[in-house]
Design a protein around this motif. Structure first.
Motif, mmCIF file in Angstrom:
data_model
loop_
_atom_site.group_PDB
_atom_site.id
_atom_site.type_symbol
_atom_site.label_atom_id
_atom_site.label_comp_id
_atom_site.label_asym_id
_atom_site.label_seq_id
_atom_site.Cartn_x
_atom_site.Cartn_y
_atom_site.Cartn_z
ATOM 1 N N VAL A 12 0.908 -1.383 -0.067
ATOM 2 C CA VAL A 12 -0.118 -0.214 -0.214
ATOM 3 C C VAL A 12 1.002 1.379 -0.335
ATOM 4 O O VAL A 12 2.389 1.474 -0.081
ATOM 5 C CB VAL A 12 -1.117 0.359 1.347
ATOM 6 C CG1 VAL A 12 -1.695 1.175 1.083
ATOM 7 C CG2 VAL A 12 -1.709 -1.340 1.001
ATOM 8 N N TYR A 14 1.197 5.201 0.506
ATOM 9 C CA TYR A 14 0.124 6.161 1.003
ATOM 10 C C TYR A 14 0.947 7.574 1.018
ATOM 11 O O TYR A 14 2.099 7.743 1.436
ATOM 12 C CB TYR A 14 0.686 5.853 2.936
ATOM 13 C CG TYR A 14 -0.585 4.824 3.036
ATOM 14 C CD1 TYR A 14 -1.851 5.119 3.206
ATOM 15 C CD2 TYR A 14 -0.061 3.976 3.544
ATOM 16 C CE1 TYR A 14 -2.967 3.412 3.601
ATOM 17 C CE2 TYR A 14 -0.688 2.737 4.142
ATOM 18 C CZ TYR A 14 -1.594 3.022 4.464
ATOM 19 O OH TYR A 14 -2.208 1.139 4.886
ATOM 20 N N GLN A 37 -1.081 -0.642 -4.134
ATOM 21 C CA GLN A 37 -2.525 -0.157 -3.837
ATOM 22 C C GLN A 37 -1.884 0.871 -3.332
ATOM 23 O O GLN A 37 -1.506 1.903 -2.282
ATOM 24 C CB GLN A 37 -3.450 -0.436 -3.244
ATOM 25 C CG GLN A 37 -4.287 -0.530 -2.963
ATOM 26 C CD GLN A 37 -5.319 -1.053 -2.146
ATOM 27 O OE1 GLN A 37 -4.947 -1.866 -1.374
ATOM 28 N NE2 GLN A 37 -6.414 -0.513 -1.516
ATOM 29 N N VAL A 39 -3.383 5.080 -1.734
ATOM 30 C CA VAL A 39 -3.872 5.234 -0.579
ATOM 31 C C VAL A 39 -3.535 6.287 -0.417
ATOM 32 O O VAL A 39 -2.753 7.194 -0.060
ATOM 33 C CB VAL A 39 -3.911 4.455 0.413
ATOM 34 C CG1 VAL A 39 -5.285 5.731 1.348
ATOM 35 C CG2 VAL A 39 -4.826 3.013 0.091
ATOM 36 N N ASP A 44 -8.797 11.291 5.921
ATOM 37 C CA ASP A 44 -9.273 10.007 6.165
ATOM 38 C C ASP A 44 -8.586 10.398 7.353
ATOM 39 O O ASP A 44 -6.668 10.296 8.096
ATOM 40 C CB ASP A 44 -8.316 8.440 6.017
ATOM 41 C CG ASP A 44 -8.386 6.849 6.696
ATOM 42 O OD1 ASP A 44 -8.612 7.677 7.813
ATOM 43 O OD2 ASP A 44 -8.640 6.240 6.290
#
Length: 102
Positions: A12, A14, A37, A39, A44
């Motif tokens: 992931v 970030y 991925q 993000v 958030d």
């Protein structure tokens, strides 16, 4: 008969849209054809509390908890170390995932 363990997680990445270091790191990861991925932490509250201004962060979600692969600026010379860390963490994860028997 033994079945292979479930597929290992994808790292992931970030990031924040306004982060120049994040944009540079993402461009290098894409150039290296590194799977991840993306993000965006904006909006958030939990992720902002965890990472704040300390992005970019590349981590691997594991059954034992998320493990950081890399934090901060990324350079071309950093790819071998990043790949080695990913290999080690995936090997560690594979050892903790029980295999199913039929």
């Amino acid at each position: 008969m033994t079945h292979p363990a479930s597929p290992l997680p994808v790292p992931v990445f970030y990031t924040r849209a306004s982060c120049k270091l994040c944009q540079q790191a993402e461009a290098l990861l894409l150039e290296w054809e590194f799977s991840f991925q993306r993000v965006d932490i904006a909006g958030d509250e939990d992720l902002i509390a965890r990472y704040g201004h300390h992005v970019p962060v590349l981590s691997l979600p594991l059954p034992t908890g998320e493990r950081t692969l890399h934090r901060g600026p990324l350079s071309r010379s950093g790819l071998p170390a990043l790949q080695l860390r990913l290999i080690r963490l995936r090997r560690e994860a594979a050892q903790t995932v029980p295999r199913q028997l039929n």
